[in-house]
Design a protein around this motif. Structure first.
Motif, PDB file in Angstrom:
ATOM      1  N   ALA A 122       0.834  -1.203   0.000  1.00  0.00           N
ATOM      2  CA  ALA A 122       0.000   0.000   0.000  1.00  0.00           C
ATOM      3  C   ALA A 122       0.869   1.254   0.000  1.00  0.00           C
ATOM      4  O   ALA A 122       0.538   2.266  -0.604  1.00  0.00           O
ATOM      5  CB  ALA A 122      -0.894   0.005   1.230  1.00  0.00           C
ATOM      6  N   PHE A 123       1.995   1.167   0.648  1.00  0.00           N
ATOM      7  CA  PHE A 123       2.827   2.337   0.914  1.00  0.00           C
ATOM      8  C   PHE A 123       3.912   2.465  -0.162  1.00  0.00           C
ATOM      9  O   PHE A 123       5.094   2.493   0.146  1.00  0.00           O
ATOM     10  CB  PHE A 123       3.468   2.123   2.290  1.00  0.00           C
ATOM     11  N   THR A 124       3.527   2.527  -1.400  1.00  0.00           N
ATOM     12  CA  THR A 124       4.519   2.542  -2.486  1.00  0.00           C
ATOM     13  C   THR A 124       5.033   3.956  -2.722  1.00  0.00           C
ATOM     14  O   THR A 124       4.325   4.940  -2.451  1.00  0.00           O
ATOM     15  CB  THR A 124       3.887   2.056  -3.803  1.00  0.00           C
ATOM     16  N   PRO A 125       6.253   4.091  -3.288  1.00  0.00           N
ATOM     17  CA  PRO A 125       6.735   5.420  -3.648  1.00  0.00           C
ATOM     18  C   PRO A 125       5.759   6.135  -4.598  1.00  0.00           C
ATOM     19  O   PRO A 125       5.557   7.339  -4.495  1.00  0.00           O
ATOM     20  CB  PRO A 125       8.068   5.125  -4.339  1.00  0.00           C
ATOM     21  N   SER A 130       1.842  10.521  -5.210  1.00  0.00           N
ATOM     22  CA  SER A 130       0.500  11.023  -5.550  1.00  0.00           C
ATOM     23  C   SER A 130      -0.016  12.008  -4.486  1.00  0.00           C
ATOM     24  O   SER A 130      -0.985  12.722  -4.712  1.00  0.00           O
ATOM     25  CB  SER A 130      -0.484   9.856  -5.703  1.00  0.00           C
ATOM     26  N   LEU A 131       0.651  12.040  -3.324  1.00  0.00           N
ATOM     27  CA  LEU A 131       0.219  12.964  -2.267  1.00  0.00           C
ATOM     28  C   LEU A 131       0.783  14.379  -2.461  1.00  0.00           C
ATOM     29  O   LEU A 131       0.435  15.306  -1.744  1.00  0.00           O
ATOM     30  CB  LEU A 131       0.658  12.430  -0.894  1.00  0.00           C
ATOM     31  N   ARG A 132       1.681  14.532  -3.456  1.00  0.00           N
ATOM     32  CA  ARG A 132       2.368  15.813  -3.649  1.00  0.00           C
ATOM     33  C   ARG A 132       1.402  17.018  -3.723  1.00  0.00           C
ATOM     34  O   ARG A 132       1.587  18.003  -2.998  1.00  0.00           O
ATOM     35  CB  ARG A 132       3.249  15.740  -4.901  1.00  0.00           C
ATOM     36  N   PRO A 133       0.330  16.941  -4.566  1.00  0.00           N
ATOM     37  CA  PRO A 133      -0.573  18.103  -4.619  1.00  0.00           C
ATOM     38  C   PRO A 133      -1.214  18.399  -3.263  1.00  0.00           C
ATOM     39  O   PRO A 133      -1.389  19.578  -2.905  1.00  0.00           O
ATOM     40  CB  PRO A 133      -1.642  17.678  -5.640  1.00  0.00           C
ATOM     41  N   SER A 134      -1.538  17.361  -2.488  1.00  0.00           N
ATOM     42  CA  SER A 134      -2.136  17.610  -1.164  1.00  0.00           C
ATOM     43  C   SER A 134      -1.125  18.279  -0.243  1.00  0.00           C
ATOM     44  O   SER A 134      -1.470  19.178   0.525  1.00  0.00           O
ATOM     45  CB  SER A 134      -2.581  16.299  -0.506  1.00  0.00           C
ATOM     46  N   VAL A 135       0.137  17.844  -0.315  1.00  0.00           N
ATOM     47  CA  VAL A 135       1.171  18.446   0.549  1.00  0.00           C
ATOM     48  C   VAL A 135       1.324  19.925   0.179  1.00  0.00           C
ATOM     49  O   VAL A 135       1.393  20.807   1.044  1.00  0.00           O
ATOM     50  CB  VAL A 135       2.525  17.713   0.402  1.00  0.00           C
ATOM     51  N   GLN A 136       1.343  20.202  -1.129  1.00  0.00           N
ATOM     52  CA  GLN A 136       1.485  21.592  -1.582  1.00  0.00           C
ATOM     53  C   GLN A 136       0.336  22.449  -1.054  1.00  0.00           C
ATOM     54  O   GLN A 136       0.535  23.565  -0.568  1.00  0.00           O
ATOM     55  CB  GLN A 136       1.515  21.628  -3.123  1.00  0.00           C
ATOM     56  N   LYS A 137      -0.870  21.899  -1.130  1.00  0.00           N
ATOM     57  CA  LYS A 137      -2.045  22.677  -0.689  1.00  0.00           C
ATOM     58  C   LYS A 137      -1.959  22.947   0.824  1.00  0.00           C
ATOM     59  O   LYS A 137      -2.243  24.055   1.277  1.00  0.00           O
ATOM     60  CB  LYS A 137      -3.333  21.914  -1.037  1.00  0.00           C
TER      61      LYS A 137
END
Ligand code: HEM
Length: 418
Positions: A122-125, A130-137
């Motif tokens: 589940a915890f793949t690179p 894919s979480l990058r946009p959420s982190v940016q926001k």
């Protein structure tokens, strides 16, 4: 009052236990130069087993990688099942210690391999990317809240909130519930960091466990697009995570991923403010930030030490005779300043062509969340420097205070203006 001379070993113990509030690097240098593997006196330690600190890169790596000789669970060594308890320098026992028992970081082979393989599905690179946009926001939203004030506390307003929000999104904690997760994890980390389990910590541990049990039940009934649902769904050759493994995993992710990443952001910011020429290099060329994140992890990474390792058998390390059941702390911060590995190791150089540092550990327990931590570090610094290029410290440098939680050294506050 007469000042008492303390030995380097006592100083390291003070640093590890959060009782000494200063940079440990001078002591680490002394350790590396004068016997890299040293016994340290543990005041409430197990009289039958010596505790050692390991300060050179090669030896620290050896302890982390050589699973035939060193393990993380002393219960797997015959007749030494009490060793672990004695490590926690506490008058009360951590009976409800949720994340040091039966979670990934506390298991040896073959249990560790089985669990890590399941979770890694589940915890793949790719998933973390894919979480990058959420982190940016999240980074932008946090800075929006302080933009007009002209000042902020990097720790409170930014570094502490960014990772807990990222992990909450990842495991599917609704926004309305994040504040309480934040407080429980703060209380637990504060208490356990110094080996104290008072009523407040015990209550937080219980509430924290209860909340996540309910959240997992909820996700079983109504799966959605998050890591808990993904972990529930995982099945491999008929194997899957048990209820307890799932609960431990979720809690481990919060503890492993929160304090560490927030320390990377806050300590990293302070290090850049301490080295304005390095800060300017990043402002001129934001493309250097990912490299700077690696250098900041090396130079002043979040974890002072990896978790304790236990000798499975009598062995020799750095000229010292280590006995079966002895406890070893690989000092990551010291290994990362090892002058045999890094030239000018005491200098911060964001352009450094970096060899592999030890901030994420090494071997089978190497940090599972490293790709995510790198994304968070990259976006946290890039966004901060783009939006607040005139950032400067708002208090005299000597008033900056360190604090200790879960063997990590971080800042309690970092007021800046911009
Ligand atoms: C393990 C550091 C962020 C999850 C570790 C270890 C280190 C480390 C040194 C190995 C400890 C040992 O061998 O005893 C860091 C640092 C981080 C960070 C410096 C941030 C800058 C994260 C994040 C997550 C995470 C964001 C997840 C959301 C884990 C897990 C383990 C681990 C699950 C246990 C792996 C295992 O035992 O197989 N981390 N970590 N970490 N980390 Fe991280």
């Amino acid at each position: 009052m007469e000042s008492k001379q303390i030995t380097p070993e006592q100083e390291v113990l003070g640093v590890l236990g959060g009782k000494i509030n200063r940079d440990p690097f001078a002591v680490f240098e002394d350790l590396r130069n004068n016997g890299s593997v040293r016994p340290i006196p543990m005041p409430m330690g197990d009289p039958d087993h010596q505790t050692w600190i390991v300060s050179h890169m090669e030896q620290a790596k050896q302890v982390l990688k050589d699973q035939a000789t060193f393990c993380v669970d002393p219960a797997t060594i015959e007749k030494s099942s009490d060793t672990k308890k004695s490590l926690i320098n506490s008058s009360e026992e951590v009976s409800s210690n949720l994340f040091l028992s039966n979670s990934l970081n506390a298991l040896d082979e073959p249990d560790h391999r089985r669990l890590r393989q399941l979770v890694s599905r589940a915890f793949t690179p790719k998933y973390m990317e894919s979480l990058r946009p959420s982190v940016q926001k999240i980074a932008d939203d946090l800075l929006d809240q302080v933009q007009d004030k002209g000042e902020m506390d990097i720790v409170v307003d930014y570094a502490y909130k960014l990772p807990i929000n990222v992990i909450s999104i990842m495991i599917g904690v609704p926004e309305s519930q994040r504040e309480k997760i934040y407080h429980w994890s703060e209380a637990i980390a504060n208490g356990l960091g110094v080996g104290r389990v008072d009523e407040d910590v015990a209550k937080s541990l219980e509430a924290f466990g209860e909340y996540f049990k309910q959240l997992i039940d909820e996700k079983r009934r109504h799966p959605s697009d998050d890591l808990i649902s993904e972990l529930i769904a995982i099945e491999e050759e008929g194997d899957k995570l048990t209820e307890n493994e799932l609960l431990s995993m979720v809690q481990l992710l919060i503890f492993a991923g929160h304090e560490t990443t927030s320390n990377l952001i806050s300590t990293g910011t302070l290090m850049l403010l301490d080295h304005p020429e390095q800060l300017n290099l990043l402002k001129d060329d934001p493309g250097l930030v990912p490299n700077a994140v690696e250098e900041l992890l090396r130079y002043h990474g979040p974890s002072t030490t990896a978790g304790p390792r236990y000798a499975r058998k009598d062995t020799e390390l750095g000229g010292q005779q280590i006995k079966k059941g002895d406890i070893l702390f690989p000092l990551l911060k010291s290994a990362n300043r090892d002058e045999n590995v890094f030239s000018d190791s005491e200098d911060l150089d964001v352009t450094r062509d970096l060899k592999r540092h030890l901030a994420f550990g090494q071997g089978v327990h190497m940090c599972l969340g490293a790709p995510l931590a790198r994304i968070e570090g990259d976006l946290a610094f890039t966004t901060l420097l783009r939006r607040m290029p005139h950032i400067k410290l708002n208090i005299p440098r000597e008033e900056v205070q360190w604090q200790f939680k879960l063997a990590a050294q971080g800042l309690s506050s970092l007021p800046v203006s911009f």
